[in-house]
Design an enzyme around this catalytic site. Structure first.
Site, short mmCIF file in Angstrom:
data_model
loop_
_atom_site.label_atom_id
_atom_site.label_comp_id
_atom_site.label_asym_id
_atom_site.label_seq_id
_atom_site.Cartn_x
_atom_site.Cartn_y
_atom_site.Cartn_z
N LYS B 101 48.04 45.62 38.95
CA LYS B 101 47.81 44.65 38.59
C LYS B 101 49.32 43.48 39.48
O LYS B 101 49.08 42.99 39.81
CB LYS B 101 48.78 44.17 37.29
CG LYS B 101 47.88 44.33 35.74
CD LYS B 101 46.34 43.41 35.78
CE LYS B 101 45.57 43.75 35.04
NZ LYS B 101 44.26 43.49 34.83
N GLU B 123 49.76 35.51 31.22
CA GLU B 123 48.65 35.92 29.64
C GLU B 123 49.24 37.12 29.97
O GLU B 123 49.03 38.31 31.04
CB GLU B 123 47.72 35.43 29.16
CG GLU B 123 46.43 36.03 30.00
CD GLU B 123 46.91 35.74 32.28
OE1 GLU B 123 46.97 35.03 32.26
OE2 GLU B 123 45.38 36.83 32.51
N SER B 390 43.32 52.65 37.29
CA SER B 390 43.93 51.32 37.81
C SER B 390 45.09 51.13 37.34
O SER B 390 46.08 50.80 37.58
CB SER B 390 42.71 51.02 36.95
OG SER B 390 42.46 51.22 35.41
C1 LIG Z 1 46.16 49.75 33.76
C2 LIG Z 1 44.73 48.59 33.78
N1 LIG Z 1 43.41 48.93 34.13
C3 LIG Z 1 42.59 47.84 33.47
C4 LIG Z 1 42.95 46.82 33.24
C5 LIG Z 1 41.98 45.63 32.83
O1 LIG Z 1 41.95 44.70 33.77
P1 LIG Z 1 40.90 44.35 34.84
O2 LIG Z 1 39.59 44.45 34.62
O3 LIG Z 1 41.26 43.10 34.94
O4 LIG Z 1 40.85 45.56 35.74
C6 LIG Z 1 43.95 46.79 32.87
C7 LIG Z 1 44.90 45.35 31.85
O5 LIG Z 1 45.97 45.06 31.88
C8 LIG Z 1 45.27 47.29 32.94
O6 LIG Z 1 47.17 47.59 32.57
#
Ligand SMILES: Cc1ncc(COP(=O)(O)O)c(C=O)c1O
Lengths: 270, 409
Positions: B101, B123, B390
């Site tokens: 993020k 948000e 992620s």
């Molecule tokens: C570690 C992590 N991965 C994925 C996501 C999902 O978001 P996005 O699909 O935009 O990557 C989040 C959302 O809070 C997250 O904290």
């Protein structure tokens, strides 16, 4: 000429200003909505704006959000809102009804099916809060086929160039959102609104109505002095929230508020 | 073949078009008050995205503050366990603040500063985007308000306190389903009211144009690095790239630089919650209907009447009824594939990565891992999958402990 335009013309011909009342269909209970619509008309409302409940009413302040939630508890959908309009029409063929809502329920029904059914129910206009004219082409065509007026919004942030395009796309009237913020926000700067309204009126031949922040005779009258009409929403919806337990008390309080505003409008225009 | 569906001057990476559409998706479905702000943002971003001073500042912060490049790590024991293709992890969990993020937030904070907006709002669902926003606000001296569903405040209390330590105001949202979608509604309401001095940092590739484009561009650093790292560490291109999809930003970030590599399969993994058949899930691409929410047209979880459904996922970051419009389009033109993984499968992958690799993944990322292990088993040993890890799972420890019936501090 549609019911909306002929009504606004008639009000103007009698040197008065249009009073629009907003309620959310199905709030506080679906059984009360049609009765409340008739009560509004009886107190001098010229046009009814009927909110279509949605799960994510992103432009609304807390008062109207809660109204959407109250209606959704009773499973009020776009289809049931149209049925309420049909019922209203059994006794009132004269008062224009404008739906105000968000695009997704209309998408789910399908633009053509919606236009068809809305027209059969006796709907005269449509305000889709999250649909600027840029994205509205296909829906506007469907509405035009069924003689339903699309009404677009102008905001304090709208540039003159955009204002021209918005007015171009609107039918019936254009709706000036008088403050930056959600519905029901306080602190209307009446002088600034009046200046802006005068500026916008010079750019369009359509009637210009003002809404957001008008809550009583004292706020309605000065704005109606420069605009063609005013919309009262959160002030009415607040009473819905306060009088959920008693349909009689609710009707009395709503009637009284609307009567006061009507009286103030007529007096200042006399 | 995907290219047949494109117009003459279009390529897979030339989207969105001028008005912000990815085929039939995306666009700008907002109230009139926000149109001017979106125009202003589009203009500012158009000017900055090729501005060398802006890019140098962004690059410098990504390196020295975020800690990029994040490693591309060959997970050998996980690979052995899966028994097929090699599994490589793109370690976004190692970024400052513990998730991808921050890549977006650094860029948007620079944008806010450039536009002269002293206040940012955001948000958040899992709290990761809220933490990243509060972090960049502290870093750049901006005021910060974060909207968070009261339901999510309960399940992500650690991140709530963290945002407060960072000086942000956290506002609980009690309307609607009290989760991420309602936090987004409330952030939009704040923005409408304070549009003169406030920039809204949307945390994913959703929202009205230009957000899906800006967030994708800023997250694409993930895919650019991964593509170059793979070529250097292994050679050639991977066979598949995989990521979890909530709103879709980590997935879009890793997919985008591979879009024109037609041999690379792009696989997004949604949250199947209790199972797609139960209806209790958060997988609009797998089991949704096209509609309009939060400023764009995309696949949504909704009922027959067009009302938005409540979603379910054990991971707050995936608990969202919509998905970025570019994913909707990539699905339709079949350039990317989307599958869904249940809570239970994700929890299994969460435990597995701890045991086999000594890495604590976020529950969101665990969805991608679960599918990767299964999918790797269907491929040959000389094939390769990159999984976007992620985020890290520290924030999920209370949730896991609760599931395990363990009481921690
Ligand atoms: C570690 C992590 N991965 C994925 C996501 C999902 O978001 P996005 O699909 O935009 O990557 C989040 C959302 O809070 C997250 O904290």
């Amino acid at each position: 000429m549609g019911r909306l335009t002929s009504t606004i013309d008639a009000v103007q011909a009698s040197a008065q200003k249009s009073l629009v009342a907003y309620i959310v269909a199905g709030d506080p209970h679906p059984d009360q909505t049609v009765d409340l619509m008739h009560a509004l008309v009886a107190e001098g409302v010229d046009i009814i704006e009927l909110g279509v409940p949605f799960t994510d009413p992103e432009a609304e302040g807390p008062v109207i959000q809660l109204a959407h939630e109250r209606a959704l508890v009773h499973q009020v959908t776009l289809t049931s809102v149209l049925a309420m309009v049909s019922t209203f029409r059994l006794e009132d063929a004269k008062t224009p009804v404008v739906l105000m809502g968000y695009l997704n329920p209309i998408e789910a029904m399908g633009y053509e099916a919606f236009a068809e059914q809305a027209s059969l129910s006796g709907v005269d206009g449509l305000i889709t809060v999250n649909l600027p004219p840029e994205e509205a082409g296909p829906l506007a065509i469907a509405l035009q086929d069924k003689k339903i007026d699309p009404i677009y919004l102008l905001a304090p942030t709208t540039t003159d160039a955009r204002a021209a395009a918005v007015c171009q796309a609107s039918r019936g009237f254009v709706y000036y959102v008088s403050l930056k913020g959600t519905t029901g926000s306080g602190g209307l700067d009446i002088k600034a609104v009046c200046e802006r309204v005068a500026h916008l009126k010079a750019q369009t031949t359509l009637p210009l109505f003002v809404g957001f922040g008008i809550k009583d005779g004292a706020t309605a009258a000065p704005i109606a002095a420069v605009a063609d009409g005013v919309v009262v929403g959160s002030a009415i919806v607040t009473l819905m929230g306060e009088n959920q337990a008693s349909p009689q008390a609710l009707k009395l309080e709503v009637s009284e508020l609307v009567r006061d505003i009507r009286t103030a409008l007529n007096a200042s225009n006399a | 073949m995907v290219s047949k569906q494109l117009g003459t001057n279009e390529t897979l990476t030339s989207f969105p078009d001028q008005s912000g559409h990815f085929g039939p998706y995306g666009g700008r479905f907002v109230s009139e008050t926000l149109m001017a702000a979106l125009d202003e943002l589009t203009l500012a971003y158009d000017g900055l995205k090729t501005d060398s001073a802006f890019l140098a500042e962004l690059g410098s912060d990504l390196e020295h503050y975020v800690g990029r490049a994040s490693p591309l790590y060959l997970a050998q024991r996980l690979t052995d366990h899966a028994g097929g293709a090699k599994i490589w992890l793109k370690r976004e969990d190692l970024n400052h603040t513990g998730a991808h993020k921050i890549n977006n937030c650094i860029g948007q904070a620079l944008l806010a500063r450039h536009m002269g907006k002293p206040r940012i709002i955001a948000e958040t669902g899992a709290g990761q985007h809220g933490v990243a926003s509060a972090t960049v606000a502290a870093r750049f001296g901006l005021k910060c308000t974060v909207y968070m569903g009261s339901e999510d405040i309960q399940r992500q209390s650690l991140n709530v306190y963290r945002m407060k330590l960072l000086g942000a105001e956290v506002v609980p949202v009690t309307s609607g389903s009290r989760t991420l979608k309602d936090a987004l509604n409330e952030a939009m309401r704040d923005w409408v009211t304070n549009v003169d001095d406030t920039h809204y940092i949307i945390g994913t590739v959703a929202g009205p144009h230009p957000y899906p484009m800006i967030v994708r561009d800023l997250q694409s650093v993930i895919g650019r690095e991964a593509r170059a790292q793979f070529a250097r560490q292994h050679g050639g291109l991977p066979d598949a790239v995989m990521a979890c999809v909530g709103g879709g930003s980590n997935a879009m970030g890793i997919f985008y630089p591979f879009l024109e590599d037609e041999t690379v399969r792009l696989i997004g993994v949604e949250a199947a919650g209790d199972g797609i058949m139960t209806g209790r899930h958060a997988a609009p691409l797998t089991d949704g209907i096209v509609g309009v929410l939060h400023g764009n047209r995309t696949y949504l979880m909704q009922d027959q009447a067009g009302l938005i459904s409540e979603t379910h996922s054990v991971s707050a970051g995936l608990d969202y009824p919509g998905v970025g419009p570019e994913h909707a389009w990539l699905k339709d033109i079949e350039r990317a594939e989307y599958v869904a993984v249940t809570d239970e499968e994700a929890l299994g992958a969460f435990r597995q990565l701890n045991l086999l690799e000594g890495i604590l993944p976020a529950l969101e990322s665990s969805h991608a891992l679960a599918h990767a292990v299964e999918f790797a088993g269907t491929l040959r040993k000389d094939q390769n999958i990159i999984v976007n890890l992620s985020g890290r799972g520290d924030k999920d420890i209370p949730t896991m402990a609760k599931i395990d019936g363990i009481s921690i501090g």
